[in-house]
Design an enzyme around this catalytic site. Structure first.
Site, PDB file in Angstrom:
ATOM      1  N   SER A 182       3.261  -2.482  10.275  1.00  0.00           N
ATOM      2  CA  SER A 182       4.710  -2.585  10.459  1.00  0.00           C
ATOM      3  C   SER A 182       5.294  -3.946  10.045  1.00  0.00           C
ATOM      4  O   SER A 182       6.251  -4.416  10.655  1.00  0.00           O
ATOM      5  CB  SER A 182       5.097  -2.234  11.899  1.00  0.00           C
ATOM      6  OG  SER A 182       4.722  -0.894  12.180  1.00  0.00           O
ATOM      7  N   GLU A 212      -6.668   4.674   8.031  1.00  0.00           N
ATOM      8  CA  GLU A 212      -6.506   6.112   7.767  1.00  0.00           C
ATOM      9  C   GLU A 212      -7.797   6.703   7.193  1.00  0.00           C
ATOM     10  O   GLU A 212      -8.137   7.852   7.474  1.00  0.00           O
ATOM     11  CB  GLU A 212      -5.290   6.336   6.851  1.00  0.00           C
ATOM     12  CG  GLU A 212      -3.990   6.133   7.632  1.00  0.00           C
ATOM     13  CD  GLU A 212      -2.852   5.487   6.851  1.00  0.00           C
ATOM     14  OE1 GLU A 212      -2.846   5.554   5.609  1.00  0.00           O
ATOM     15  OE2 GLU A 212      -1.952   4.905   7.512  1.00  0.00           O
ATOM     16  N   ASN A 216       0.870  -1.176   0.000  1.00  0.00           N
ATOM     17  CA  ASN A 216       0.000   0.000   0.000  1.00  0.00           C
ATOM     18  C   ASN A 216       0.909   1.229   0.000  1.00  0.00           C
ATOM     19  O   ASN A 216       1.545   1.533   1.000  1.00  0.00           O
ATOM     20  CB  ASN A 216      -0.878  -0.045   1.262  1.00  0.00           C
ATOM     21  CG  ASN A 216      -1.676   1.223   1.467  1.00  0.00           C
ATOM     22  OD1 ASN A 216      -1.757   2.066   0.569  1.00  0.00           O
ATOM     23  ND2 ASN A 216      -2.267   1.365   2.649  1.00  0.00           N
ATOM     24  N   TRP A 217       0.962   1.898  -1.133  1.00  0.00           N
ATOM     25  CA  TRP A 217       1.903   3.024  -1.271  1.00  0.00           C
ATOM     26  C   TRP A 217       1.377   4.315  -0.652  1.00  0.00           C
ATOM     27  O   TRP A 217       2.079   5.330  -0.628  1.00  0.00           O
ATOM     28  CB  TRP A 217       2.246   3.243  -2.754  1.00  0.00           C
ATOM     29  CG  TRP A 217       3.056   2.129  -3.361  1.00  0.00           C
ATOM     30  CD1 TRP A 217       3.434   0.951  -2.748  1.00  0.00           C
ATOM     31  CD2 TRP A 217       3.598   2.074  -4.682  1.00  0.00           C
ATOM     32  NE1 TRP A 217       4.168   0.180  -3.617  1.00  0.00           N
ATOM     33  CE2 TRP A 217       4.287   0.846  -4.815  1.00  0.00           C
ATOM     34  CE3 TRP A 217       3.561   2.944  -5.771  1.00  0.00           C
ATOM     35  CZ2 TRP A 217       4.929   0.465  -5.987  1.00  0.00           C
ATOM     36  CZ3 TRP A 217       4.212   2.569  -6.952  1.00  0.00           C
ATOM     37  CH2 TRP A 217       4.886   1.344  -7.048  1.00  0.00           C
ATOM     38  N   LYS A 218       0.136   4.310  -0.216  1.00  0.00           N
ATOM     39  CA  LYS A 218      -0.475   5.490   0.414  1.00  0.00           C
ATOM     40  C   LYS A 218      -0.252   6.740  -0.464  1.00  0.00           C
ATOM     41  O   LYS A 218      -0.215   6.626  -1.692  1.00  0.00           O
ATOM     42  CB  LYS A 218       0.068   5.675   1.833  1.00  0.00           C
ATOM     43  CG  LYS A 218      -0.077   4.397   2.659  1.00  0.00           C
ATOM     44  CD  LYS A 218       0.136   4.582   4.128  1.00  0.00           C
ATOM     45  CE  LYS A 218      -0.036   3.245   4.821  1.00  0.00           C
ATOM     46  NZ  LYS A 218       0.039   3.329   6.259  1.00  0.00           N
ATOM     47  N   GLU A 235      -5.560  -5.033  10.455  1.00  0.00           N
ATOM     48  CA  GLU A 235      -4.474  -4.076  10.684  1.00  0.00           C
ATOM     49  C   GLU A 235      -4.726  -3.350  12.000  1.00  0.00           C
ATOM     50  O   GLU A 235      -5.480  -2.362  12.030  1.00  0.00           O
ATOM     51  CB  GLU A 235      -4.427  -3.048   9.546  1.00  0.00           C
ATOM     52  CG  GLU A 235      -4.152  -3.671   8.199  1.00  0.00           C
ATOM     53  CD  GLU A 235      -3.587  -2.640   7.235  1.00  0.00           C
ATOM     54  OE1 GLU A 235      -2.419  -2.780   6.854  1.00  0.00           O
ATOM     55  OE2 GLU A 235      -4.297  -1.687   6.892  1.00  0.00           O
ATOM     56  N   HIS A 262      -9.537   1.333   5.090  1.00  0.00           N
ATOM     57  CA  HIS A 262      -8.223   1.422   5.734  1.00  0.00           C
ATOM     58  C   HIS A 262      -8.341   2.317   6.970  1.00  0.00           C
ATOM     59  O   HIS A 262      -9.134   3.270   6.978  1.00  0.00           O
ATOM     60  CB  HIS A 262      -7.201   2.007   4.748  1.00  0.00           C
ATOM     61  CG  HIS A 262      -5.812   1.952   5.281  1.00  0.00           C
ATOM     62  ND1 HIS A 262      -5.337   2.898   6.158  1.00  0.00           N
ATOM     63  CD2 HIS A 262      -4.815   1.052   5.119  1.00  0.00           C
ATOM     64  CE1 HIS A 262      -4.095   2.584   6.502  1.00  0.00           C
ATOM     65  NE2 HIS A 262      -3.754   1.463   5.874  1.00  0.00           N
ATOM     66  N   GLY A 293       2.866  -1.158   4.309  1.00  0.00           N
ATOM     67  CA  GLY A 293       2.970   0.258   3.969  1.00  0.00           C
ATOM     68  C   GLY A 293       4.423   0.650   3.733  1.00  0.00           C
ATOM     69  O   GLY A 293       4.984   0.445   2.656  1.00  0.00           O
ATOM     70  N   GLY A 294       5.073   1.165   4.781  1.00  0.00           N
ATOM     71  CA  GLY A 294       6.438   1.697   4.672  1.00  0.00           C
ATOM     72  C   GLY A 294       7.416   0.775   3.957  1.00  0.00           C
ATOM     73  O   GLY A 294       8.145   1.215   3.050  1.00  0.00           O
ATOM     74  N   GLY A 312       2.441   1.917  10.867  1.00  0.00           N
ATOM     75  CA  GLY A 312       3.425   2.988  10.751  1.00  0.00           C
ATOM     76  C   GLY A 312       4.147   3.309  12.056  1.00  0.00           C
ATOM     77  O   GLY A 312       4.815   4.326  12.162  1.00  0.00           O
TER      78      GLY A 312
HETATM   79  P1  PGA Z   1       2.825   0.074   7.669  1.00  0.00           P
HETATM   80  O1  PGA Z   1       1.376   0.359   7.008  1.00  0.00           O
HETATM   81  O2  PGA Z   1       3.332  -1.218   7.075  1.00  0.00           O
HETATM   82  O3  PGA Z   1       3.662   1.267   7.303  1.00  0.00           O
HETATM   83  O4  PGA Z   1       2.607  -0.054   9.148  1.00  0.00           O
HETATM   84  C1  PGA Z   1       0.481  -0.682   6.785  1.00  0.00           C
HETATM   85  C2  PGA Z   1      -0.812  -0.161   6.215  1.00  0.00           C
HETATM   86  O5  PGA Z   1      -1.226   0.946   6.589  1.00  0.00           O
HETATM   87  O6  PGA Z   1      -1.456  -0.817   5.377  1.00  0.00           O
END
Ligand code: PGA
Length: 252
Positions: free
Chosen positions: A214, A98, A10-12, A168, A96, A235-236, A174
Site C-alpha cells: 500500500s 501472492e 508491480n503491475w501484477k 512486504e 511475492h 502495486g495498485g 492491497g
Molecule cells: P500494493 O501491492 O501496493 O497494491 O499493496 C504491493 C505488492 O504486492 O507488491
C-alpha cells in the site's frame, strides 16, 4: 557509496499489451528527469517484449513477475530467466506473497529461482513478509529470518548489487494499510543485520531493501526517509501515472 533508491511498479495480472505500452510510455515521460534513482516496472509476461520496445531509449528497468529455476524444458506455464532476458528484463520479482500464499511456493522453490536468476545475470528481488496472524503472534522476526536464510541458501555474491530484498508485510498488500515508518525501519534494520550475518558486511551494506504494501503518493516520502528503506515495490498505485509519478519523485 549510498544505496541508489529504486522505485518499482508491480503491475501484477493487469493490462493488455496495448494498455501496457500506453502506461509504460507515460511513465517514461514522467521519469525522464529522474537521475539519482532507479525506476523499474514489471508488466505481465505477455507485454514484456512490447514494453521493452517502448522503453528502448529510456533508463527504465524491466522485470519479470517470476522466473523459473530451469533454463528450459518441460515446465508448462513457467518462464525461464533466459527468456526474461531475451524479452528485455534485467530483474525478476521472486517469492511475492501472492506466489507464496495463492500458488503455494515454498522457500525451497524460491531459493532455486533466486539461484537460476543469479546464474543468468538477472537481479532477483526476493520478497519476504509476515501475515497478520504471524505479526499478532509476535512471530514476525522468526518468519522473516527463515524466509531470508532459506531464500538465500547457498547464494554467494560478489557485490550487493546482484540482489534486492523487498519487505512486504502480507497484511499491508492491497489493503490500504501501510506499515508505519517505524515498523518498516525496524524490520529493514533487522533484515540488514541478517544480511550482514549471511554475507560480508560490505556486501550487506550495498544490498537494497525495498518496502512494499500500500505504498502511495501520500506515504512514500515518510517511508523513503527511513535509513534502511532503499525503495518501494508498488502495486495498485503503480497502475496510475499520477500516483506513480509522485512516487518516483519522492522527496525525503
Ligand atoms: P500494493 O501491492 O501496493 O497494491 O499493496 C504491493 C505488492 O504486492 O507488491
Amino acid at each position: 557509496m549510498p544505496r541508489r533508491p529504486l522505485l518499482a511498479g508491480n503491475w501484477k495480472m493487469h493490462l493488455t499489451i496495448s494498455e501496457a505500452k500506453k502506461l509504460a510510455s507515460s511513465i517514461a515521460q514522467s521519469a525522464a528527469d529522474v537521475q539519482d534513482r532507479d525506476v523499474m516496472i514489471s508488466p505481465p509476461f505477455t507485454a514484456l517484449a512490447a514494453v521493452a520496445e517502448t522503453l528502448s531509449d529510456t533508463n527504465i528497468i524491466l522485470a519479470g513477475q517470476n522466473a523459473s529455476w530451469a533454463a528450459q524444458g518441460a515446465f508448462t506455464g513457467d518462464i525461464s530467466p533466459l527468456m526474461l532476458k531475451d524479452a528485455g528484463c534485467s530483474m525478476a520479482i521472486l517469492g511475492h506473497s501472492e506466489r507464496r500464499h495463492i500458488f503455494g511456493e515454498s522457500n525451497d522453490m524460491i531459493n532455486k529461482r533466486v539461484q537460476s536468476c543469479l546464474s543468468t545475470d538477472l537481479v532477483p528481488i526476493l520478497c519476504i513478509g509476515e501475515t497478520l496472524e504471524e505479526r499478532e503472534a509476535e512471530n514476525t522476526f522468526r518468519v522473516l529470518d527463515k524466509q531470508v536464510r532459506l531464500g538465500l541458501k547457498d547464494v554467494s555474491l560478489k557485490t550487493g548489487n546482484e540482489i534486492i530484498v523487498a519487505y512486504e508485510p502480507v497484511w499491508a498488500i492491497g489493503t490500504g494499510k501501510t506499515a508505519s515508518a517505524d515498523q518498516a525501519q525496524e524490520v529493514h534494520a533487522f533484515v540488514r543485520n541478517l544480511l550482514e550475518d549471511i554475507f560480508e558486511k560490505n556486501i550487506a551494506t550495498e544490498i537494497r531493501i525495498l518496502y512494499g504494501g500500500s505504498v502511495n503518493a501520500e506515504n512514500v516520502d515518510v517511508l523513503m526517509a527511513q535509513k534502511d528503506v532503499d525503495g518501494a515495490l508498488v502495486g495498485g498505485a503503480a497502475l496510475k501515472t499520477e500516483s506513480f509519478d509522485r512516487i518516483i519523485h519522492f522527496q525525503s
